[in-house]
Motif scaffolding. Structure first.
Motif, PDB file in Angstrom:
ATOM      1  N   ASN A 230       3.406   7.537  -1.140  1.00 55.89           N
ATOM      2  CA  ASN A 230       2.878   8.880  -0.954  1.00 55.89           C
ATOM      3  C   ASN A 230       3.571   9.863  -1.893  1.00 55.89           C
ATOM      4  N   GLU A 231       4.889   9.724  -2.034  1.00 58.64           N
ATOM      5  CA  GLU A 231       5.637  10.658  -2.874  1.00 58.64           C
ATOM      6  C   GLU A 231       5.377  10.435  -4.355  1.00 58.64           C
ATOM      7  N   ALA A 232       5.283   9.180  -4.772  1.00 55.32           N
ATOM      8  CA  ALA A 232       5.142   8.883  -6.201  1.00 55.32           C
ATOM      9  C   ALA A 232       3.697   8.875  -6.679  1.00 55.32           C
ATOM     10  N   LEU A 233       2.775   8.427  -5.811  1.00 53.78           N
ATOM     11  CA  LEU A 233       1.396   8.222  -6.239  1.00 53.78           C
ATOM     12  C   LEU A 233       0.368   9.017  -5.437  1.00 53.78           C
ATOM     13  N   GLN A 234       0.815   9.721  -4.438  1.00 50.47           N
ATOM     14  CA  GLN A 234      -0.073  10.491  -3.562  1.00 50.47           C
ATOM     15  C   GLN A 234      -1.158   9.614  -2.923  1.00 50.47           C
ATOM     16  N   ILE A 235      -0.765   8.429  -2.500  1.00 51.31           N
ATOM     17  CA  ILE A 235      -1.683   7.535  -1.804  1.00 51.31           C
ATOM     18  C   ILE A 235      -1.016   7.033  -0.531  1.00 51.31           C
ATOM     19  N   LYS A 236      -1.847   6.482   0.340  1.00 55.77           N
ATOM     20  CA  LYS A 236      -1.346   5.799   1.518  1.00 55.77           C
ATOM     21  C   LYS A 236      -1.424   4.305   1.262  1.00 55.77           C
ATOM     22  N   GLY A 237      -0.592   3.563   1.938  1.00 50.96           N
ATOM     23  CA  GLY A 237      -0.653   2.121   1.775  1.00 50.96           C
ATOM     24  C   GLY A 237       0.476   1.433   2.506  1.00 50.96           C
ATOM     25  N   GLN A 238       0.153   0.306   3.068  1.00 47.43           N
ATOM     26  CA  GLN A 238       1.152  -0.492   3.756  1.00 47.43           C
ATOM     27  C   GLN A 238       1.043  -1.937   3.310  1.00 47.43           C
ATOM     28  N   ILE A 239       2.178  -2.615   3.318  1.00 46.12           N
ATOM     29  CA  ILE A 239       2.205  -4.025   2.956  1.00 46.12           C
ATOM     30  C   ILE A 239       1.801  -4.856   4.175  1.00 46.12           C
ATOM     31  N   HIS A 240       0.890  -5.779   3.948  1.00 50.02           N
ATOM     32  CA  HIS A 240       0.424  -6.679   5.005  1.00 50.02           C
ATOM     33  C   HIS A 240       0.735  -8.121   4.622  1.00 50.02           C
ATOM     34  N   ARG A 241       0.688  -8.977   5.579  1.00 49.96           N
ATOM     35  CA  ARG A 241       0.923 -10.405   5.349  1.00 49.96           C
ATOM     36  C   ARG A 241      -0.231 -11.183   5.959  1.00 49.96           C
ATOM     37  N   ASP A 243      -2.463 -14.824   6.961  1.00 54.18           N
ATOM     38  CA  ASP A 243      -2.102 -15.938   7.828  1.00 54.18           C
ATOM     39  C   ASP A 243      -1.393 -17.073   7.086  1.00 54.18           C
ATOM     40  N   LYS A 244      -1.382 -16.990   5.731  1.00 54.81           N
ATOM     41  CA  LYS A 244      -0.649 -17.976   4.942  1.00 54.81           C
ATOM     42  C   LYS A 244       0.729 -17.454   4.536  1.00 54.81           C
ATOM     43  N   GLY A 245       1.056 -16.247   4.986  1.00 49.59           N
ATOM     44  CA  GLY A 245       2.360 -15.677   4.681  1.00 49.59           C
ATOM     45  C   GLY A 245       2.438 -14.894   3.389  1.00 49.59           C
ATOM     46  N   LYS A 246       1.298 -14.766   2.678  1.00 50.29           N
ATOM     47  CA  LYS A 246       1.296 -14.030   1.420  1.00 50.29           C
ATOM     48  C   LYS A 246       1.151 -12.534   1.705  1.00 50.29           C
ATOM     49  N   ILE A 247       1.891 -11.724   0.930  1.00 52.69           N
ATOM     50  CA  ILE A 247       1.871 -10.293   1.173  1.00 52.69           C
ATOM     51  C   ILE A 247       0.922  -9.595   0.202  1.00 52.69           C
ATOM     52  N   TYR A 248       0.341  -8.512   0.658  1.00 53.64           N
ATOM     53  CA  TYR A 248      -0.559  -7.730  -0.185  1.00 53.64           C
ATOM     54  C   TYR A 248      -0.527  -6.285   0.289  1.00 53.64           C
ATOM     55  N   LEU A 249      -1.001  -5.411  -0.582  1.00 54.23           N
ATOM     56  CA  LEU A 249      -0.997  -3.973  -0.301  1.00 54.23           C
ATOM     57  C   LEU A 249      -2.422  -3.467  -0.294  1.00 54.23           C
ATOM     58  N   TYR A 250      -2.747  -2.680   0.729  1.00 49.28           N
ATOM     59  CA  TYR A 250      -4.088  -2.076   0.809  1.00 49.28           C
ATOM     60  C   TYR A 250      -3.944  -0.570   0.654  1.00 49.28           C
ATOM     61  N   PRO A 251      -4.165  -0.034  -0.578  1.00 52.14           N
ATOM     62  CA  PRO A 251      -3.980   1.395  -0.803  1.00 52.14           C
ATOM     63  C   PRO A 251      -5.203   2.207  -0.352  1.00 52.14           C
TER      64      PRO A 251
END
Length: 255
Positions: A230-241, A243-251
């Motif tokens: 939010n501070e650097a890019l003015q977006i929202k987003g959280q890291i998710h994992r 069912d195979k344990g791989k992480i990704y971000l949904y901005p």
């Protein structure tokens, strides 16, 4: 092998493009620089290559100041891919690539130099365009050629400014895997990157810039937080994992 910046600041007229940047890269890996347009990513990369002179502070390569490194040594120490590369439109792809070996020969490339070019042609899937001129290939193919020439310099440090520009998804993923492999050979790879999921997946360490200052640094999953995004890019987003344990971000962004 070690790269440090100590209170690195750069001014363009009265504008402070970089504000007291402190970095310490002491082990091989892929280092990502994240930030919005105008945050200082390109200026930082250029400064590390000696293309932008610091207004204050220092840049050190294994405790030696960059300004004290002779030009002839620099071509064997680092390679750089800018956002926009200059090239002779009439030059054949093969000839352009062989220039990546120029720091290692005076007049005539060796058999080893030619073998290295052939290896890069295969690695970056460029065999079929080796005899074409730089004006006869697509933007994505040209980007792969430019990166290929950079790899041919075989330097311990590699700097890339948004290297996935113009690449299709397949070649974005291939490039990131190739950069990972390059780092595993003992190289330090530093790249400006906009795709946060590529950064999350392939970078070992991330620096987040905001208005020319270093906002955060660390492992991707630790610094790509909702607060920092939010501070650097003015977006929202959280890291998710998944069912195979791989992480990704949904901005997301509010409209």
């Amino acid at each position: 092998m070690k790269l440090e910046t100590a209170n690195l600041s750069i001014y363009y007229k009265q504008v402070e493009a970089l504000q007291r940047i402190n970095m310490n890269l002491s082990r091989p890996g892929v280092y990502g620089i994240v930030g919005e347009n105008g945050s200082g990513k390109s200026t930082l990369l250029k400064s590390l290559c000696g293309l932008c002179q610091p207004s204050s502070g220092d840049i050190l390569y294994t405790n030696k100041a960059l300004k004290d490194i002779p030009l002839a040594e620099r071509a064997k120490l680092w390679a750089y891919v800018p956002q926009r590369s200059h090239y002779d439109r009439s030059m054949q792809v093969y000839d352009y690539l062989i220039l990546g070996r120029k720091p290692y020969f005076t007049w005539t490339p060796s058999t080893n130099d030619h073998n290295r070019v052939k290896s890069v042609l295969s690695l970056y899937e460029l065999d079929h365009i080796a005899s074409r001129t730089m004006s006869q290939i697509s933007g994505g193919e040209r980007q792969r050629v430019v990166i290929g020439r950079t790899i041919l310099q075989d330097t311990p440090y590699v700097y890339l400014d948004e290297p996935t520009n113009n690449l299709d998804i397949k070649h974005q993923l291939l490039l990131m895997k190739q950069l990972q492999h390059y780092a595993e050979q003992g190289k330090i790879v530093v790249m400006a990157v906009h795709d946060l999921n590529l950064a999350l997946r392939y970078c070992d360490h991330i620096y987040i810039l905001a208005k020319g200052a270093l906002l955060a640094e660390g492992k991707p999953e630790e610094v790509l937080t909702e607060k920092n995004l939010n501070e650097a890019l003015q977006i929202k987003g959280q890291i998710h994992r998944d069912d195979k344990g791989k992480i990704y971000l949904y901005p997301e962004i509010d409209m």
